[in-house]
Scaffold this motif. Sequence first.
Motif, PDB file in Angstrom:
ATOM      1  N   GLU A  42      74.848 -77.817  33.212  1.00  0.00           N
ATOM      2  CA  GLU A  42      75.173 -78.264  32.623  1.00  0.00           C
ATOM      3  C   GLU A  42      74.292 -78.452  31.657  1.00  0.00           C
ATOM      4  OE1 GLU A  42      77.939 -79.421  36.040  1.00  0.00           O
ATOM      5  OE2 GLU A  42      75.875 -79.573  35.891  1.00  0.00           O
ATOM      6  N   ASN A  43      74.116 -79.147  29.949  1.00  0.00           N
ATOM      7  CA  ASN A  43      73.081 -78.585  29.620  1.00  0.00           C
ATOM      8  C   ASN A  43      71.781 -80.174  29.688  1.00  0.00           C
ATOM      9  OD1 ASN A  43      74.298 -81.104  28.383  1.00  0.00           O
ATOM     10  ND2 ASN A  43      74.108 -80.256  26.000  1.00  0.00           N
ATOM     11  N   PHE A  44      72.411 -81.274  30.414  1.00  0.00           N
ATOM     12  CA  PHE A  44      70.919 -81.995  30.371  1.00  0.00           C
ATOM     13  C   PHE A  44      69.903 -81.491  31.526  1.00  0.00           C
ATOM     14  CE2 PHE A  44      75.209 -83.306  31.966  1.00  0.00           C
ATOM     15  CZ  PHE A  44      74.618 -83.291  34.156  1.00  0.00           C
ATOM     16  N   TYR A  45      70.601 -80.919  32.679  1.00  0.00           N
ATOM     17  CA  TYR A  45      69.729 -79.850  33.465  1.00  0.00           C
ATOM     18  C   TYR A  45      68.911 -78.512  32.725  1.00  0.00           C
ATOM     19  CZ  TYR A  45      72.159 -82.351  37.310  1.00  0.00           C
ATOM     20  OH  TYR A  45      71.946 -83.384  38.437  1.00  0.00           O
ATOM     21  N   GLY A  46      70.191 -78.015  32.235  1.00  0.00           N
ATOM     22  CA  GLY A  46      69.242 -76.901  31.407  1.00  0.00           C
ATOM     23  C   GLY A  46      68.497 -77.856  30.302  1.00  0.00           C
ATOM     24  N   ASN A  47      68.037 -78.409  29.349  1.00  0.00           N
ATOM     25  CA  ASN A  47      67.185 -79.013  29.374  1.00  0.00           C
ATOM     26  C   ASN A  47      66.374 -79.690  30.008  1.00  0.00           C
ATOM     27  OD1 ASN A  47      65.827 -81.877  27.619  1.00  0.00           O
ATOM     28  ND2 ASN A  47      66.162 -80.645  26.874  1.00  0.00           N
ATOM     29  N   LEU A  63      78.313 -75.896  30.761  1.00  0.00           N
ATOM     30  CA  LEU A  63      79.094 -77.025  30.195  1.00  0.00           C
ATOM     31  C   LEU A  63      78.007 -77.838  29.241  1.00  0.00           C
ATOM     32  CD1 LEU A  63      80.622 -79.051  32.349  1.00  0.00           C
ATOM     33  CD2 LEU A  63      81.630 -78.194  30.833  1.00  0.00           C
ATOM     34  N   SER A  64      78.124 -77.785  27.401  1.00  0.00           N
ATOM     35  CA  SER A  64      77.050 -78.369  26.483  1.00  0.00           C
ATOM     36  C   SER A  64      77.806 -78.577  25.351  1.00  0.00           C
ATOM     37  CB  SER A  64      75.791 -77.112  26.112  1.00  0.00           C
ATOM     38  OG  SER A  64      77.170 -75.367  25.406  1.00  0.00           O
ATOM     39  N   PRO A 277      74.108 -84.423  23.441  1.00  0.00           N
ATOM     40  CA  PRO A 277      74.224 -83.793  22.590  1.00  0.00           C
ATOM     41  C   PRO A 277      73.322 -82.291  22.217  1.00  0.00           C
ATOM     42  CG  PRO A 277      74.204 -86.350  22.571  1.00  0.00           C
ATOM     43  CD  PRO A 277      73.828 -85.920  23.864  1.00  0.00           C
ATOM     44  N   SER A 278      73.533 -81.617  21.619  1.00  0.00           N
ATOM     45  CA  SER A 278      73.197 -80.195  21.769  1.00  0.00           C
ATOM     46  C   SER A 278      71.827 -80.898  20.957  1.00  0.00           C
ATOM     47  CB  SER A 278      74.042 -79.080  21.054  1.00  0.00           C
ATOM     48  OG  SER A 278      74.304 -79.166  19.523  1.00  0.00           O
ATOM     49  N   TRP A 285      67.689 -88.811  24.815  1.00  0.00           N
ATOM     50  CA  TRP A 285      69.526 -89.304  24.924  1.00  0.00           C
ATOM     51  C   TRP A 285      69.322 -90.342  25.785  1.00  0.00           C
ATOM     52  CZ3 TRP A 285      72.350 -86.329  29.938  1.00  0.00           C
ATOM     53  CH2 TRP A 285      73.595 -86.985  29.536  1.00  0.00           C
ATOM     54  N   MET A 286      69.392 -90.548  26.828  1.00  0.00           N
ATOM     55  CA  MET A 286      69.268 -92.198  27.168  1.00  0.00           C
ATOM     56  C   MET A 286      68.789 -92.823  26.532  1.00  0.00           C
ATOM     57  SD  MET A 286      70.782 -90.903  30.510  1.00  0.00           S
ATOM     58  CE  MET A 286      72.238 -90.491  29.333  1.00  0.00           C
ATOM     59  N   LEU A 287      67.414 -92.961  25.960  1.00  0.00           N
ATOM     60  CA  LEU A 287      66.973 -93.834  24.891  1.00  0.00           C
ATOM     61  C   LEU A 287      67.831 -93.787  23.470  1.00  0.00           C
ATOM     62  CD1 LEU A 287      63.675 -93.002  24.304  1.00  0.00           C
ATOM     63  CD2 LEU A 287      64.817 -94.738  25.919  1.00  0.00           C
TER      64      LEU A 287
END
Length: 299
Positions: A42-47, A63-64, A277-278, A285-287
């Motif tokens: 998933e892209n949040f882990y990638g980030n 997944l992005s 979001p990309s 994102w969380m904030l």
Amino acid sequence: MAHRISAYSWCGAVLTALLAFTVPVISAGGVPMRGINVVAAENFYGNIVTQLGGEKVNVTSILSDPNVDPHEYESSVEDAKALAAADLVIENSGGYDDWMDKLLSASPSSARVLLKGFDIAPTKLPDNEHVWYNVDNVQAIAQAVTESLKKLDPANAQLYAKNLQTFGGSLSRVRQKILLMNEKWHGTPVGLTETIFLYQAKPIGLSVLTPFEFQKAIAEGNDPPADTVVAAENQVKGRKIKVLIVNEQTVSAVTTRLQDEARTAGIPVVPVTETMPSASNYQDWMLSQLTVLERALGK
């Protein structure tokens, strides 16, 4: 939540992947590209890995797209190619992305490091695999990623340690936001279409009225029990909740109707997503989502 995976030949995909990586990857200048190859389910882990590894990592996130329903995800030959070349793989596990395990089993490697966010996370809610919505869990996962990067690239261990410290400091913004919201909105009744936001609703102190079985069914892509649908709709029609928090990536006729009823009743609908979001990073994102919720609670 159960995700479906397309039925193509795993062996064929992996063979293609292995053949594709028998030739070294060359940069535009003719110099072999270096760095740790990372695949994130998933892209949040990638980030998160990108923030921790910087230029020392080459990250591929599968997944992005926050506009795609994760329930409908179908893995591809490109995914198999990326995994065949990966030094480090991070997935959520816990039943969330079982398709990753199928890809990994089709391309075994004793040298590859595998991290599972759900297994690492110190805080787990019942029947809820969305551990990345809890900041303390993300801090623990970032620590595990950093240790893995150090082992794979000892020469840059100090850099990874420094990046972890910076990342941990940036998470304090999210923690502070949650703390301030708890002070102001503790005990406020809200509705959830599914379980993902429970990891933040609880530390904020929100009182979630939606039946858990309703949330769980939607999270798993199933029809919720009829009595829970009636209960959720009555809570909206009776204006018993202050806001309705909706996972935009698990939409069904039931959740769409609930949103329509909330708007008719004048109840703010607050969107959240499973995939980042990309153009964002994990912290922003969380904030951003918490800020939208904060404004809705203040109406």
